[in-house]
Design a protein around this motif. Structure first.
Motif, PDB file in Angstrom:
ATOM      1  N   ALA A  30       0.759  -1.181   0.012  1.00 26.24           N
ATOM      2  CA  ALA A  30      -0.150  -0.138  -0.065  1.00 26.24           C
ATOM      3  C   ALA A  30       0.781   1.273  -0.088  1.00 26.24           C
ATOM      4  N   ILE A  31       1.838   1.265   0.709  1.00 31.30           N
ATOM      5  CA  ILE A  31       2.754   2.533   1.028  1.00 31.30           C
ATOM      6  C   ILE A  31       3.476   2.726  -0.421  1.00 31.30           C
ATOM      7  N   VAL A  32       4.084   1.565  -0.830  1.00 29.67           N
ATOM      8  CA  VAL A  32       4.978   1.611  -2.317  1.00 29.67           C
ATOM      9  C   VAL A  32       4.012   2.268  -3.432  1.00 29.67           C
ATOM     10  N   LEU A  33       2.597   1.715  -3.369  1.00 27.15           N
ATOM     11  CA  LEU A  33       1.861   2.106  -4.755  1.00 27.15           C
ATOM     12  C   LEU A  33       1.385   3.429  -4.410  1.00 27.15           C
ATOM     13  N   PRO A  60      11.223   3.611   5.623  1.00 26.74           N
ATOM     14  CA  PRO A  60      11.986   4.481   4.907  1.00 26.74           C
ATOM     15  C   PRO A  60      12.303   3.637   3.523  1.00 26.74           C
ATOM     16  N   ALA A  61      12.494   2.399   3.734  1.00 28.63           N
ATOM     17  CA  ALA A  61      12.846   1.429   2.587  1.00 28.63           C
ATOM     18  C   ALA A  61      11.685   1.451   1.750  1.00 28.63           C
ATOM     19  N   ALA A  62      10.359   1.200   1.989  1.00 35.94           N
ATOM     20  CA  ALA A  62       9.121   1.294   1.497  1.00 35.94           C
ATOM     21  C   ALA A  62       8.603   2.686   0.771  1.00 35.94           C
ATOM     22  N   ILE A  63       8.943   3.832   1.438  1.00 36.15           N
ATOM     23  CA  ILE A  63       8.774   4.906   0.643  1.00 36.15           C
ATOM     24  C   ILE A  63       9.759   5.273  -0.441  1.00 36.15           C
ATOM     25  N   ALA A  64      11.090   4.902   0.138  1.00 41.09           N
ATOM     26  CA  ALA A  64      11.910   5.097  -0.909  1.00 41.09           C
ATOM     27  C   ALA A  64      11.865   4.199  -2.329  1.00 41.09           C
ATOM     28  N   LEU A  65      11.155   3.032  -2.432  1.00 39.91           N
ATOM     29  CA  LEU A  65      10.865   2.133  -3.345  1.00 39.91           C
ATOM     30  C   LEU A  65       9.842   2.904  -4.056  1.00 39.91           C
ATOM     31  N   ILE A  73      17.177   0.112   2.320  1.00 36.31           N
ATOM     32  CA  ILE A  73      16.946   1.233   1.285  1.00 36.31           C
ATOM     33  C   ILE A  73      17.719   0.891   0.304  1.00 36.31           C
ATOM     34  N   ALA A  74      19.211   0.699   0.566  1.00 37.33           N
ATOM     35  CA  ALA A  74      19.959   0.160  -0.334  1.00 37.33           C
ATOM     36  C   ALA A  74      19.430  -0.752  -1.416  1.00 37.33           C
TER      37      ALA A  74
END
Length: 463
Positions: A102-105, A143-148, A438-439
């Motif tokens: 949901a966050i990535v979309l 942060p990784a989900a938002i960054a993706l 994130i990386a």
């Protein structure tokens, strides 16, 4: 000594930027340091005023409208409640049990529509925190989900994205934002698919080991349930206009206009408008969407003048940071020692300029910590050579465009990247807690996608 000075200058730029010193100060100082190491002390002031500042100013002239309109559009989407409305609607549709997806979309739709990644992070983080807390997913994955959703497939791969990274190659290759759409979609799906699968697997692994959301101070306040928000389709309409109008202007309207007047000296003596159409189409699309946003939410603005001013001022620091890095790269490229580095990069896979271009953009984006800055430096110094090599090899300029854009979004996300630092700050987490996740999403998987696209482009050409 000249080449050694350049390398030392690059290392210092990367290290000191990571330590938090502004590139507005670092870029000119370290550019002049490289000049000094080249044994050209008498050229310090001429290099600063006639090379560095000229290149910096040229970048601002060329791309300032995109930074300005992008920042203003993002601020209007934020203050109107549209960004939150879209995020909430996606969460409700996908379900809180699929919090990561949901966050990535949500981030992907917002950034693909032209909303600044910084605005997206501020708007989506409180929603993500509530979802992850409810599902018991460790907070350090947010942060990784938002960054993706913000830094990867919508920034560099999906055709038509109004991100500045997708506009920079246009003047060099005479292309537009929809260059190599099929390959871009394939690359974007690889980043999205691998990223969401890996993050979900990591969440299950950490939760199975007993790690939950955790206790964190300074958590964002939950948005009141009755907080006013526009309907989903009203909120989404400006984004659809950006994408649709960008396509129509780039593919149909602008190419059909007589632009012979560009040959006049006052317009730069251009023979055709191909190098400008990509930028013009994004300007028109963002401008129309900004006006639509203002009208659609006319009764919703608490202080429209304040929103417009803050959005406009919000474009200043990003473009100046990037422009100084371009000025730095131009100085470096003017030094005799750079010939060694240039020949080394051009010598990589001499029969395939796509590989050489990907390496050059990746290295410079990694050193500067900036996708747009690294790509601008690479194309300003080597773009003409790559275009000539591609023409000789029968490679489409559209393929060069897509490879350059995707390459810019790989090594740029090293720990000193400004967007990474800002995202961690917004989420109130440290590099130690979250950077590894994130990386994987912003460096490793984009590199995998880039390799696949280069391979397909080499075998089948642009499509």
């Amino acid at each position: 000594m000249g080449t050694l000075g350049i390398l030392l200058s690059l290392v210092l730029l990367m290290y000191l930027a990571y330590r938090g010193i502004s590139v507005l100060l670092l870029a000119p100082l370290l550019a002049l340091f490289a000049v000094l190491m080249s044994g050209e002390a008498a050229m310090l002031l001429p290099t600063y005023t006639q090379v560095f500042m000229k290149a910096m100013g040229g970048y601002v002239i060329q791309f300032f409208p995109l930074f300005l309109l992008g920042a203003l559009f993002g601020k209007l989407m934020d203050d109107s409640g549209s960004a939150r409305a879209i995020a909430h609607a996606i969460v409700e549709k996908v379900g809180s049990q699929r919090a990561i997806l949901a966050i990535v979309l949500a981030c992907g739709i917002l950034t693909y529509g032209g909303v600044s990644l910084f605005v997206v992070a501020f708007a989506v983080y409180p929603i993500g925190a509530a979802l992850f807390r409810e599902a018991g997913i460790p907070k350090r994955l947010i942060p990784a989900a938002i960054a993706l959703g913000s830094f990867t497939f919508t920034m560099t791969a999906l055709p038509g994205t109004p991100a500045i990274q997708n506009a920079i190659p246009s003047p060099f290759f005479g292309t537009d934002a929809f260059a190599a759409p099929g390959l871009g979609l394939i690359g974007g799906l690889i980043m999205f698919g691998l990223g969401t699968w890996w993050l979900s697997a990591q969440a299950k692994k950490l939760m199975a080991a007993g790690e939950g959301y955790g206790h964190h101070s300074g958590e964002p306040d939950s948005e009141p349930a009755d907080a006013p928000r526009p309907g989903f389709w009203i909120a989404l309409l400006p984004i659809l206009v950006v994408i649709g109008l960008n396509f129509v202007m780039a593919k149909q309207v602008l190419p059909s206009i007589d632009t012979s007047y560009l040959a006049k000296p006052e317009f730069g003596g251009l023979q055709d408008a191909r190098s400008l159409i990509g930028i013009w189409s994004i300007i028109v699309a963002l401008s129309a969407s900004i006006m639509l946003l203002v009208v659609l939410h006319w009764t919703r603005w608490a202080n429209l003048m304040k929103t417009v001013n803050e959005g406009s001022f919000g474009s200043m620091l990003p473009i100046l940071n990037t422009a100084t890095e371009v000025g730095y790269g131009t100085v470096i490229a003017s030094l005799a020692g750079f010939v060694v580095i240039r020949d080394l990069v051009l010598g990589i896979a001499p029969g395939n300029p796509l590989i050489s271009e990907a390496v050059a953009v990746n290295v410079l984006a990694g050193i500067t910590g900036s996708a747009s800055g690294g790509m601008s430096i690479a194309l300003k110094t080597l773009g003409a050579e790559y275009l000539a090599m591609a023409n000789a090899a029968g490679i489409s300029p559209e393929l060069l465009h897509r490879i350059a854009t995707m390459a810019s979004g790989c090594m740029d996300s090293l720990p000193h990247n400004g967007a990474v630092i800002s995202l961690l700050s917004i989420c109130r987490l440290t590099h130690r807690e979250s950077y590894g996740f994130i990386a994987m999403n912003t460096v490793v998987f984009p590199l995998v996608a880039l390799v696949v696209v280069i391979t397909l482009g080499t075998l089948f050409g642009s499509f």
